[in-house]
Design a protein around this motif. Structure first.
Motif, PDB file in Angstrom:
ATOM      1  N   PRO A  39      -0.503   0.762   3.685  1.00  0.00           N
ATOM      2  CA  PRO A  39      -1.544  -0.519   3.852  1.00  0.00           C
ATOM      3  C   PRO A  39      -2.507  -0.144   4.809  1.00  0.00           C
ATOM      4  O   PRO A  39      -4.107  -0.482   4.644  1.00  0.00           O
ATOM      5  CB  PRO A  39      -0.744  -1.673   4.915  1.00  0.00           C
ATOM      6  CG  PRO A  39       0.541  -1.072   4.273  1.00  0.00           C
ATOM      7  CD  PRO A  39       0.708   0.176   3.872  1.00  0.00           C
ATOM      8  N   ALA A  40      -2.421   0.780   5.793  1.00  0.00           N
ATOM      9  CA  ALA A  40      -3.726   1.593   6.705  1.00  0.00           C
ATOM     10  C   ALA A  40      -4.458   2.347   5.688  1.00  0.00           C
ATOM     11  O   ALA A  40      -5.632   2.082   5.890  1.00  0.00           O
ATOM     12  CB  ALA A  40      -2.951   2.526   7.712  1.00  0.00           C
ATOM     13  N   GLN A  41      -4.172   2.795   4.705  1.00  0.00           N
ATOM     14  CA  GLN A  41      -4.859   3.449   3.877  1.00  0.00           C
ATOM     15  C   GLN A  41      -5.712   2.497   2.928  1.00  0.00           C
ATOM     16  O   GLN A  41      -6.982   2.851   3.048  1.00  0.00           O
ATOM     17  CB  GLN A  41      -4.281   4.516   2.959  1.00  0.00           C
ATOM     18  CG  GLN A  41      -4.894   5.213   1.820  1.00  0.00           C
ATOM     19  CD  GLN A  41      -3.957   6.261   1.255  1.00  0.00           C
ATOM     20  OE1 GLN A  41      -3.138   7.028   1.619  1.00  0.00           O
ATOM     21  NE2 GLN A  41      -4.298   6.131  -0.198  1.00  0.00           N
ATOM     22  N   LEU A  42      -5.175   1.691   2.516  1.00  0.00           N
ATOM     23  CA  LEU A  42      -5.927   0.617   1.636  1.00  0.00           C
ATOM     24  C   LEU A  42      -6.644  -0.398   2.311  1.00  0.00           C
ATOM     25  O   LEU A  42      -7.633  -0.882   1.458  1.00  0.00           O
ATOM     26  CB  LEU A  42      -4.752   0.199   0.914  1.00  0.00           C
ATOM     27  CG  LEU A  42      -3.610   0.886  -0.135  1.00  0.00           C
ATOM     28  CD1 LEU A  42      -2.541   0.049  -0.672  1.00  0.00           C
ATOM     29  CD2 LEU A  42      -4.546   1.530  -1.348  1.00  0.00           C
ATOM     30  N   GLY A  43      -6.171  -0.892   3.533  1.00  0.00           N
ATOM     31  CA  GLY A  43      -6.873  -1.769   3.970  1.00  0.00           C
ATOM     32  C   GLY A  43      -6.278  -3.132   3.929  1.00  0.00           C
ATOM     33  O   GLY A  43      -7.102  -3.949   4.106  1.00  0.00           O
ATOM     34  N   TYR A  44      -5.079  -3.096   2.988  1.00  0.00           N
ATOM     35  CA  TYR A  44      -4.758  -4.662   2.899  1.00  0.00           C
ATOM     36  C   TYR A  44      -2.966  -4.298   2.713  1.00  0.00           C
ATOM     37  O   TYR A  44      -2.889  -3.187   2.511  1.00  0.00           O
ATOM     38  CB  TYR A  44      -5.244  -5.274   1.650  1.00  0.00           C
ATOM     39  CG  TYR A  44      -5.138  -4.371   0.160  1.00  0.00           C
ATOM     40  CD1 TYR A  44      -3.952  -4.248  -0.416  1.00  0.00           C
ATOM     41  CD2 TYR A  44      -6.143  -3.618  -0.001  1.00  0.00           C
ATOM     42  CE1 TYR A  44      -3.990  -3.583  -1.440  1.00  0.00           C
ATOM     43  CE2 TYR A  44      -6.173  -2.975  -1.157  1.00  0.00           C
ATOM     44  CZ  TYR A  44      -4.742  -2.817  -1.938  1.00  0.00           C
ATOM     45  OH  TYR A  44      -4.841  -2.150  -3.235  1.00  0.00           O
ATOM     46  N   PRO A  45      -2.271  -5.356   2.951  1.00  0.00           N
ATOM     47  CA  PRO A  45      -0.669  -5.172   2.821  1.00  0.00           C
ATOM     48  C   PRO A  45      -0.278  -4.934   1.604  1.00  0.00           C
ATOM     49  O   PRO A  45      -0.943  -5.458   0.631  1.00  0.00           O
ATOM     50  CB  PRO A  45      -0.332  -6.362   3.411  1.00  0.00           C
ATOM     51  CG  PRO A  45      -1.483  -7.392   3.086  1.00  0.00           C
ATOM     52  CD  PRO A  45      -2.800  -6.898   3.302  1.00  0.00           C
ATOM     53  N   VAL A  46       0.927  -4.167   1.323  1.00  0.00           N
ATOM     54  CA  VAL A  46       1.506  -4.077   0.321  1.00  0.00           C
ATOM     55  C   VAL A  46       3.043  -4.472   0.709  1.00  0.00           C
ATOM     56  O   VAL A  46       3.444  -4.450   1.613  1.00  0.00           O
ATOM     57  CB  VAL A  46       1.449  -2.655  -0.249  1.00  0.00           C
ATOM     58  CG1 VAL A  46      -0.133  -2.353  -0.605  1.00  0.00           C
ATOM     59  CG2 VAL A  46       2.156  -1.456   0.605  1.00  0.00           C
ATOM     60  N   TYR A  47       3.830  -4.676  -0.624  1.00  0.00           N
ATOM     61  CA  TYR A  47       5.267  -5.069  -0.351  1.00  0.00           C
ATOM     62  C   TYR A  47       6.125  -4.182  -1.390  1.00  0.00           C
ATOM     63  O   TYR A  47       5.675  -4.001  -2.618  1.00  0.00           O
ATOM     64  CB  TYR A  47       5.388  -6.552  -0.881  1.00  0.00           C
ATOM     65  CG  TYR A  47       4.309  -7.442  -0.143  1.00  0.00           C
ATOM     66  CD1 TYR A  47       4.754  -7.894   1.244  1.00  0.00           C
ATOM     67  CD2 TYR A  47       2.927  -7.521  -0.390  1.00  0.00           C
ATOM     68  CE1 TYR A  47       3.955  -8.729   1.893  1.00  0.00           C
ATOM     69  CE2 TYR A  47       2.069  -8.420   0.336  1.00  0.00           C
ATOM     70  CZ  TYR A  47       2.544  -8.884   1.548  1.00  0.00           C
ATOM     71  OH  TYR A  47       1.571  -9.523   2.561  1.00  0.00           O
ATOM     72  N   LEU A  48       7.215  -3.645  -0.926  1.00  0.00           N
ATOM     73  CA  LEU A  48       8.055  -2.888  -1.437  1.00  0.00           C
ATOM     74  C   LEU A  48       8.675  -3.585  -2.743  1.00  0.00           C
ATOM     75  O   LEU A  48       9.374  -4.715  -2.638  1.00  0.00           O
ATOM     76  CB  LEU A  48       8.911  -2.222  -0.735  1.00  0.00           C
ATOM     77  CG  LEU A  48       8.673  -1.410   0.469  1.00  0.00           C
ATOM     78  CD1 LEU A  48       9.785  -0.953   1.385  1.00  0.00           C
ATOM     79  CD2 LEU A  48       7.776  -0.155   0.133  1.00  0.00           C
ATOM     80  N   VAL A  49       8.733  -2.932  -3.900  1.00  0.00           N
ATOM     81  CA  VAL A  49       9.503  -3.321  -5.114  1.00  0.00           C
ATOM     82  C   VAL A  49      10.703  -2.466  -5.308  1.00  0.00           C
ATOM     83  O   VAL A  49      11.918  -3.109  -5.553  1.00  0.00           O
ATOM     84  CB  VAL A  49       8.525  -2.979  -6.276  1.00  0.00           C
ATOM     85  CG1 VAL A  49       9.310  -3.428  -7.602  1.00  0.00           C
ATOM     86  CG2 VAL A  49       7.340  -3.944  -6.339  1.00  0.00           C
ATOM     87  N   HIS A  50      10.745  -1.211  -5.029  1.00  0.00           N
ATOM     88  CA  HIS A  50      11.932  -0.450  -4.910  1.00  0.00           C
ATOM     89  C   HIS A  50      11.726   0.433  -4.087  1.00  0.00           C
ATOM     90  O   HIS A  50      10.622   0.822  -3.438  1.00  0.00           O
ATOM     91  CB  HIS A  50      12.368  -0.033  -6.522  1.00  0.00           C
ATOM     92  CG  HIS A  50      11.225   0.839  -7.011  1.00  0.00           C
ATOM     93  ND1 HIS A  50      11.419   2.293  -7.094  1.00  0.00           N
ATOM     94  CD2 HIS A  50       9.984   0.609  -7.180  1.00  0.00           C
ATOM     95  CE1 HIS A  50      10.503   2.675  -7.851  1.00  0.00           C
ATOM     96  NE2 HIS A  50       9.602   1.776  -7.980  1.00  0.00           N
ATOM     97  N   ARG A  51      12.808   1.628  -3.896  1.00  0.00           N
ATOM     98  CA  ARG A  51      12.772   2.653  -2.928  1.00  0.00           C
ATOM     99  C   ARG A  51      13.349   3.959  -3.464  1.00  0.00           C
ATOM    100  O   ARG A  51      13.818   4.082  -4.257  1.00  0.00           O
ATOM    101  CB  ARG A  51      14.006   2.126  -1.715  1.00  0.00           C
ATOM    102  CG  ARG A  51      13.231   0.927  -1.035  1.00  0.00           C
ATOM    103  CD  ARG A  51      14.343   0.456  -0.133  1.00  0.00           C
ATOM    104  NE  ARG A  51      13.938  -0.826   0.673  1.00  0.00           N
ATOM    105  CZ  ARG A  51      13.701  -1.742   0.380  1.00  0.00           C
ATOM    106  NH1 ARG A  51      13.757  -2.227  -1.024  1.00  0.00           N
ATOM    107  NH2 ARG A  51      13.362  -2.815   1.249  1.00  0.00           N
ATOM    108  N   LEU A  52      12.764   5.058  -2.645  1.00  0.00           N
ATOM    109  CA  LEU A  52      13.135   6.238  -2.885  1.00  0.00           C
ATOM    110  C   LEU A  52      13.348   6.802  -1.624  1.00  0.00           C
ATOM    111  O   LEU A  52      13.134   6.430  -0.575  1.00  0.00           O
ATOM    112  CB  LEU A  52      11.962   7.245  -3.238  1.00  0.00           C
ATOM    113  CG  LEU A  52      11.441   7.020  -4.639  1.00  0.00           C
ATOM    114  CD1 LEU A  52      10.148   7.861  -4.891  1.00  0.00           C
ATOM    115  CD2 LEU A  52      12.436   7.228  -5.900  1.00  0.00           C
ATOM    116  N   ASP A  53      14.633   7.440  -1.675  1.00  0.00           N
ATOM    117  CA  ASP A  53      15.050   8.525  -0.463  1.00  0.00           C
ATOM    118  C   ASP A  53      13.977   8.910   0.157  1.00  0.00           C
ATOM    119  O   ASP A  53      12.887   9.492  -0.392  1.00  0.00           O
ATOM    120  CB  ASP A  53      16.039   9.308  -0.604  1.00  0.00           C
ATOM    121  CG  ASP A  53      17.293   8.928  -1.228  1.00  0.00           C
ATOM    122  OD1 ASP A  53      17.629   7.606  -1.239  1.00  0.00           O
ATOM    123  OD2 ASP A  53      17.967   9.441  -1.915  1.00  0.00           O
TER     124      ASP A  53
END
Length: 216
Positions: A39-53
């Motif tokens: 989000p700091a890079q993009l300038g807006y929030p993002v939300y996790l859909v799935h994960r990686l270790d």
């Protein structure tokens, strides 16, 4: 932290290439997690859909709103998204191609888990008078349990190189010394997902840390 590569974007999601060593979520003792840095890079929030270790590199989907995150999480659960991986393992598989259906224990409960695999390449290396076979394997998940690939390959006596949690610590130590393998050699290298009524596939080469010392 260096810039995270964005490989696809529409009004709902981003597909990113997560580097090895970056935790997806923040927590105690975790610096620079993806859910803060992106989000700091993009300038807006993002939300996790799935994960990686943390130690798994490669392709991930993140959403642009909580609603889209819920929708895409459901799509992954409904097997509308195909996740494929590449690993380099210390050992040989029982067959060149097959399916592993060993259950995985998660939070004290046994969960069904299915991983399809195909051996792409094998190479024998001599390390301190010991011969180790390094196998390059393509993997496709049918289920998405935590550490599923790592556990499944370890149970086949073909653990991922650099995996000190589920793998062979003694062989990893030899590989680190002789070949310079210092990180987990597992990456999400292909992602297929629906866009505008059609399947779209994004594929990437294995990350730089897969290019270990060739003559070990």
């Amino acid at each position: 932290m260096k810039q995270i590569d964005i490989l696809f974007e529409n009004d709902q999601i981003l597909v990113i290439n997560k580097p090895c060593g970056i935790a997806v979520q923040g927590g105690e003792g975790i610096a620079h997690p993806l859910d803060k840095e992106l989000p700091a890079q993009l300038g807006y929030p993002v939300y996790l859909v799935h994960r990686l270790d943390r130690d798994t590199a490669g392709l991930m989907i993140v959403a642009k709103s909580p609603l889209y995150a819920a929708q895409w999480t459901k799509m992954i659960g409904g097997k509308l998204v195909r996740k494929e991986y590449t690993a380099i393992c210390a050992g040989t598989m029982p067959a060149k191609k097959g399916t592993i259906k060993t259950a995985v224990i998660q939070h004290g409960t046994e969960k069904p888990a299915v991983t399809h695999y195909e051996v792409l390449e094998e190479k024998n290396v001599s390390i301190e008078e010991k011969t180790v076979t390094l196998s390059k394997i393509h993997l496709r998940l049918e289920t998405g349990r935590m550490h599923q690939i790592r556990i499944h390959l370890a149970k086949q006596n073909c653990p991922i190189a650099g995996d000190d949690k589920h793998g062979n610590f003694k062989i990893n130590k030899l590989l680190r010394k002789a070949c310079g393998i210092k990180q987990l050699l597992l990456a999400a290298t292909s992602l297929t997902f629906p866009v505008d009524g059609r399947d779209k596939t994004i594929s990437i080469p294995c990350p730089e840390h897969f290019q270990f010392q060739a003559d070990c």
